[in-house]
Design an enzyme around this catalytic site. Structure first.
Site, PDB file in Angstrom:
ATOM      1  N   HIS A   9     -96.552 -21.104  -6.402  1.00  0.00           N
ATOM      2  CA  HIS A   9     -95.232 -21.927  -7.175  1.00  0.00           C
ATOM      3  C   HIS A   9     -94.593 -22.790  -6.155  1.00  0.00           C
ATOM      4  CE1 HIS A   9     -93.819 -18.297  -4.651  1.00  0.00           C
ATOM      5  NE2 HIS A   9     -92.737 -19.011  -4.549  1.00  0.00           N
ATOM      6  N   CYS A  66     -98.558 -24.861  -0.412  1.00  0.00           N
ATOM      7  CA  CYS A  66     -97.546 -23.855  -0.512  1.00  0.00           C
ATOM      8  C   CYS A  66     -96.198 -24.292  -0.370  1.00  0.00           C
ATOM      9  CB  CYS A  66     -97.980 -22.623   0.058  1.00  0.00           C
ATOM     10  SG  CYS A  66     -98.197 -22.540   1.599  1.00  0.00           S
ATOM     11  N   GLY A  67     -95.239 -23.531  -0.161  1.00  0.00           N
ATOM     12  CA  GLY A  67     -93.935 -24.129   0.456  1.00  0.00           C
ATOM     13  C   GLY A  67     -93.970 -24.728   1.574  1.00  0.00           C
ATOM     14  N   GLY A  69     -97.199 -24.708   3.684  1.00  0.00           N
ATOM     15  CA  GLY A  69     -98.559 -24.941   4.055  1.00  0.00           C
ATOM     16  C   GLY A  69     -99.113 -24.000   5.096  1.00  0.00           C
ATOM     17  N   GLY A  71     -98.768 -20.253   5.366  1.00  0.00           N
ATOM     18  CA  GLY A  71     -99.380 -19.280   4.565  1.00  0.00           C
ATOM     19  C   GLY A  71    -100.749 -19.833   3.933  1.00  0.00           C
ATOM     20  N   HIS A  99    -113.001 -35.059  14.105  1.00  0.00           N
ATOM     21  CA  HIS A  99    -113.453 -34.291  15.417  1.00  0.00           C
ATOM     22  C   HIS A  99    -113.551 -32.829  15.252  1.00  0.00           C
ATOM     23  CE1 HIS A  99    -110.991 -37.237  18.385  1.00  0.00           C
ATOM     24  NE2 HIS A  99    -111.614 -37.941  17.259  1.00  0.00           N
TER      25      HIS A  99
HETATM   26  C1  RB5 Z   1     -93.033 -18.933  -1.471  1.00  0.00           C
HETATM   27  O1  RB5 Z   1     -91.937 -18.858  -1.611  1.00  0.00           O
HETATM   28  C2  RB5 Z   1     -93.377 -19.246   0.042  1.00  0.00           C
HETATM   29  O2  RB5 Z   1     -93.276 -18.353   0.970  1.00  0.00           O
HETATM   30  C3  RB5 Z   1     -95.046 -19.872   0.082  1.00  0.00           C
HETATM   31  O3  RB5 Z   1     -95.046 -20.840  -0.712  1.00  0.00           O
HETATM   32  C4  RB5 Z   1     -95.260 -20.435   1.499  1.00  0.00           C
HETATM   33  O4  RB5 Z   1     -94.600 -21.284   2.245  1.00  0.00           O
HETATM   34  C5  RB5 Z   1     -95.944 -19.786   2.423  1.00  0.00           C
HETATM   35  O5  RB5 Z   1     -96.533 -19.999   3.713  1.00  0.00           O
END
Ligand code: RB5
Length: 148
Positions: A9, A66-67, A69, A71, A99
């Protein structure tokens, strides 16, 4: 080039903008989801799918949003054969391929804007690994770690 793209999301809106760019640049886009906005979805599900699509050879490169990057990169790097990193600048995006043979780029949609993300993704996709002995030697050290 066949490119897998995914997002939770946090990166959902940016995924649409980047997918449009990829199509404009004549890449084949494998959109592994999320296919609808769900504030409770989990980035590991999509990062795993992007990484496995690349590791299996069905796509040459992967883009995971993601929010932050972070995770996405942590998850993607769990898949054998994946070299993923967060990149929020164009230099790292191409140098990481040249590289380090980075094959999945992770971008935080809450960190940078869409126009920067487009430049970064273009740099990533236009770059190729430089097969110099020193880069191959370093990659082999990483592969050895991966093999345990
Ligand atoms: C989701 O809210 C957020 O935790 C996820 O997108 C991300 O940033 C995790 O690394």
């Amino acid at each position: 080039m066949i490119v897998a793209i995914g997002a939770d999301h946090g990166g959902y809106i940016l995924k649409k903008e980047l997918s449009d760019l990829l199509e404009k640049l004549n890449h084949e886009v494998l959109d592994i989801g999320a296919h609808s906005y769900d504030s409770l979805d989990d980035y590991p599900d999509f990062a795993q799918a992007v990484a496995q699509t690349v590791a299996s050879g069905k796509a040459e490169r992967g883009i995971m949003l993601c929010g932050s990057g972070v995770g996405a990169a942590i998850t993607a790097n769990k898949i054998k054969g994946i070299r993923a990193s967060v990149c929020h600048d164009a230099y790292s995006a191409h140098q990481g391929v040249e590289h380090d043979e980075m094959n999945v780029i992770c971008i935080g949609a809450r960190v940078i804007g869409a126009e920067s993300a487009k430049e970064i993704v273009s740099s990533f996709l236009n770059a190729n690994f430089i097969p110099e002995e020193k880069y191959i030697r370093r990659l082999n050290k990483i592969k050895k770690l991966e093999d345990g």
